[in-house]
Design a protein around this motif. Structure first.
Motif, PDB file in Angstrom:
ATOM      1  N   TYR A  97       0.730  -1.350  -0.017  1.00 30.89           N
ATOM      2  CA  TYR A  97      -0.077   0.095   0.040  1.00 30.89           C
ATOM      3  C   TYR A  97       0.888   1.327   0.052  1.00 30.89           C
ATOM      4  O   TYR A  97       0.512   2.331  -0.813  1.00 30.89           O
ATOM      5  N   HIS A  98       1.799   1.136   0.883  1.00 28.48           N
ATOM      6  CA  HIS A  98       2.882   2.459   0.869  1.00 28.48           C
ATOM      7  C   HIS A  98       4.010   2.547   0.180  1.00 28.48           C
ATOM      8  O   HIS A  98       4.907   3.216   0.157  1.00 28.48           O
ATOM      9  N   GLY A  99       4.176   1.055  -0.362  1.00 34.14           N
ATOM     10  CA  GLY A  99       5.407   1.016  -1.079  1.00 34.14           C
ATOM     11  C   GLY A  99       6.730   0.870  -0.206  1.00 34.14           C
ATOM     12  O   GLY A  99       8.050   0.937  -0.638  1.00 34.14           O
ATOM     13  N   ASN A 100       6.706   0.199   0.955  1.00 35.56           N
ATOM     14  CA  ASN A 100       7.642  -0.262   1.777  1.00 35.56           C
ATOM     15  C   ASN A 100       8.404  -1.527   1.671  1.00 35.56           C
ATOM     16  O   ASN A 100       7.776  -2.325   0.947  1.00 35.56           O
ATOM     17  N   LYS A 101       9.443  -2.133   2.382  1.00 35.19           N
ATOM     18  CA  LYS A 101       9.875  -3.329   2.089  1.00 35.19           C
ATOM     19  C   LYS A 101      10.188  -3.653   3.737  1.00 35.19           C
ATOM     20  O   LYS A 101      10.311  -2.931   4.508  1.00 35.19           O
ATOM     21  N   TYR A 102      10.120  -5.154   3.724  1.00 35.64           N
ATOM     22  CA  TYR A 102      10.376  -5.547   4.938  1.00 35.64           C
ATOM     23  C   TYR A 102      10.796  -6.982   4.896  1.00 35.64           C
ATOM     24  O   TYR A 102      10.919  -7.644   3.811  1.00 35.64           O
ATOM     25  N   ASN A 138      -1.092  10.547  -4.159  1.00 35.43           N
ATOM     26  CA  ASN A 138      -1.464  11.703  -3.100  1.00 35.43           C
ATOM     27  C   ASN A 138      -2.619  11.311  -2.393  1.00 35.43           C
ATOM     28  O   ASN A 138      -3.008  11.574  -1.229  1.00 35.43           O
ATOM     29  N   ASP A 139      -3.746  10.685  -3.352  1.00 29.83           N
ATOM     30  CA  ASP A 139      -5.020  10.429  -2.393  1.00 29.83           C
ATOM     31  C   ASP A 139      -4.916   9.524  -1.434  1.00 29.83           C
ATOM     32  O   ASP A 139      -6.006   9.705  -0.372  1.00 29.83           O
ATOM     33  N   LYS A 140      -3.926   8.714  -1.452  1.00 29.04           N
ATOM     34  CA  LYS A 140      -3.827   7.788  -0.296  1.00 29.04           C
ATOM     35  C   LYS A 140      -3.614   8.422   0.885  1.00 29.04           C
ATOM     36  O   LYS A 140      -4.072   7.896   1.813  1.00 29.04           O
ATOM     37  N   TYR A 141      -3.049   9.616   0.839  1.00 33.39           N
ATOM     38  CA  TYR A 141      -2.567  10.533   2.121  1.00 33.39           C
ATOM     39  C   TYR A 141      -3.826  11.447   2.437  1.00 33.39           C
ATOM     40  O   TYR A 141      -3.162  12.508   3.102  1.00 33.39           O
ATOM     41  N   LEU A 142      -4.683  11.580   1.556  1.00 36.29           N
ATOM     42  CA  LEU A 142      -5.898  12.155   2.333  1.00 36.29           C
ATOM     43  C   LEU A 142      -6.921  11.376   3.139  1.00 36.29           C
ATOM     44  O   LEU A 142      -7.640  11.920   3.739  1.00 36.29           O
TER      45      LEU A 142
END
Length: 375
Positions: A97-102, A138-142
């Protein structure tokens, strides 16, 4: 995937480089990353970071471990990643969703002896102002998240304090002036005892939490602050709960920036939560814990960073931390409410420290340490 050499093509499929890296090479769990050019002030810091987890024995029990992994972006270059799982199987996975990795480490049979898991990497970090990051929706962060809501309560705050989305400095100042840095406790053995009991901010010489004021919209006295702390619950400092921050007015970096994000998003300004580690000024040493900050989006200008809790701790830098963050940090994860493959407690509110499950149940049977060394 155990610790061994694999072909470049296999590694690229596992890591899924995306926009985070241009070239990945794996030899004995070492990943080299060729970074993009960064943008900013031209002030850089280069250091090596070691993230260590010592696991306690878990004999004949399913063991799963999740660890955040940093990525390249326009403010930092990550290279020379070395993963040592002492023979345990692992995979590098995407948080979509946010494009992170783990890092996901696992064993169906558990471990007979303690094991030291290490994630080591090099960082070149740049001090920066506004940045036009690639590939961000950007819409994700609204949208609200579990502990960072938007809506009526924040609309009232915006109206009552004449805040508007054309003057984000007013939002920064509102949160800065409404919050107080502190971690209230009556536990005399806690390093946080000072916040309630006379400890002073070395940058100002004033008490962290004075006796002669009330705190938050609920006008709590200092004595009442301790009563509000139930760390097993979500409504307490350090959870990034913007309702708690608004009501109580005392917290750490998670609370300041969650509050800022709730107000920003309610005004239709995209805003993001960043979590990483602060790097001390010495040549090498331990890192005591995490740090977080935020950024907000302005059309055609990009994402402007803010670090409100650091500004509150050092008032001489209030102007600096509105629109600038320093190079003495590494960004590990962006966003909130992470869904990690196989994790039973999803969604994850904050993901900076290791998450461990034994037989699908949350466990604290580990010790974590963080170390840096200048390059």
């Amino acid at each position: 995937m155990k610790k061994k050499a694999v072909y470049l093509m296999s590694l690229m499929l596992i890591i899924g480089c995306n926009h985070a890296c241009d070239l990945c090479v794996n030899k004995n769990s070492k990943v080299s990353v060729q970074s993009k050019a960064t943008s900013g002030t031209g002030n850089f810091r280069s250091f090596e970071f070691t993230y260590s987890i010592e696991l306690e024995p878990a004999i004949n029990k399913k063991l799963e471990l999740w660890v955040p992994v940093p990525q390249n972006n326009s403010a930092q270059s990550i290279s020379d990643i070395i993963i040592d799982t002492q023979g345990l199987s692992y995979e590098l996975r995407d948080e979509d969703y946010h494009g992170n990795k783990y890092l996901y480490v696992y064993s169906d049979d558990g471990i007979k002896d303690s094991k030291l898991i290490t994630l080591n990497f090099s960082v070149k970090r740049e001090e920066h102002h506004n940045v036009k990051y690639d590939n961000i929706s950007n819409d994700k962060y609204l949208k609200p998240s579990e502990m960072v809501p938007t809506g009526a309560m924040f609309k009232n705050i915006i109206s009552d304090n004449n805040l508007n989305n054309q003057d984000m400095r007013s939002v920064y100042d509102f949160v800065l002036n409404g919050m107080h840095y502190g971690k209230p406790t009556d536990d005399k053995n806690s390093k946080n005892y000072k916040y309630i009991h006379g400890g002073k901010n070395p940058n100002t010489g004033h008490e962290w939490l004075p006796d002669d004021i009330t705190y938050g919209l609920k006008n709590k006295t200092k004595d009442e602050l301790v009563e509000s702390q139930k760390k097993d619950e979500k409504y307490a400092y350090g959870n990034g709960n913007s309702l708690y921050a608004c009501d109580i007015g005392v917290g750490n970096c998670t609370d300041y920036h969650s509050y800022f994000i709730s107000v920003s998003r309610t005004m239709d300004v995209p805003a993001r939560f960043h979590m990483g580690f602060p790097i001390p000024n010495g040549d090498e040493g331990s890192v005591g814990g995490y740090h977080c900050w935020a950024d907000y989006y302005v059309d055609n200008e990009g994402w402007y960073p803010v670090d409100i809790s650091e500004a509150d701790k050092d008032p001489s830098r209030i102007d600096y931390f509105f629109g600038t963050v320093c190079e003495n940090r590494v960004d590990m994860m962006i966003g909130r409410d992470f869904n990690l493959d196989g994790y039973e407690q999803n969604p994850v509110n904050l993901f900076i420290y290791p998450l461990l499950e034994i037989n699908d149940k949350e466990s604290n049977s580990f010790m974590k340490t963080f170390f840096y060394k200048n390059l």
